[in-house]
Design an enzyme around this catalytic site. Sequence first.
Site, PDB file in Angstrom:
ATOM      1  N   HIS A  67      45.203  38.049  42.570  1.00 35.21           N
ATOM      2  CA  HIS A  67      43.787  37.865  42.286  1.00 35.21           C
ATOM      3  C   HIS A  67      43.488  38.161  40.821  1.00 35.21           C
ATOM      4  O   HIS A  67      44.263  38.833  40.143  1.00 35.21           O
ATOM      5  CB  HIS A  67      42.928  38.739  43.199  1.00 35.21           C
ATOM      6  CG  HIS A  67      43.262  40.200  43.113  1.00 35.21           C
ATOM      7  ND1 HIS A  67      44.319  40.750  43.807  1.00 35.21           N
ATOM      8  CD2 HIS A  67      42.708  41.206  42.414  1.00 35.21           C
ATOM      9  CE1 HIS A  67      44.376  42.045  43.552  1.00 35.21           C
ATOM     10  NE2 HIS A  67      43.422  42.341  42.697  1.00 35.21           N
ATOM     11  N   GLY A  68      42.359  37.654  40.375  1.00 29.90           N
ATOM     12  CA  GLY A  68      41.922  37.887  39.010  1.00 29.90           C
ATOM     13  C   GLY A  68      40.527  37.340  38.801  1.00 29.90           C
ATOM     14  O   GLY A  68      39.951  36.710  39.685  1.00 29.90           O
TER      15      GLY A  68
END
Length: 149
Positions: A67-68
């Site tokens: 994720h980011g």
Amino acid sequence: MRLEDYLQPEFVIGNLASESKSEVLAELVAPIKKQWPDFDAKRAHQVLLDRENLGTTGIGDGVAIPHGKMESLERIVIVVGRSLAGVSFDALDFKPCRIFFLVLAPEHVAGLHLRILAHISRLLSDESFRRAFLAAETDEALRQVLAAA
């Protein structure tokens, strides 16, 4: 909260071909670029690699939740992938990952981003869900497993 609210059918990859962490991340980002030509796939890949350098998102039990955050996004994007062979992803239990849930979020939605990650983590902690996910024989069957979640 339902995953299908954030997950487009084109963002489900039933058989990832990648053999490394970096390749998996690139393969997971690819359908976003295909769907949205202005999407900066190279930047997304780097954001995800930078996050992995902080600590693995391979949480164990064959699961990774890379994720980011990206300023250029207008909404949260989820891409789901499955590796039939498994990929070494530096998981906490040192086992290959086969289930991948990529979450990219705009900078301004931190609360929702965290709720979605928590929802995915709870979902993936359910062994029966993981078994059904891995047993789905077609991409359509895989989408049905996800829609029922």
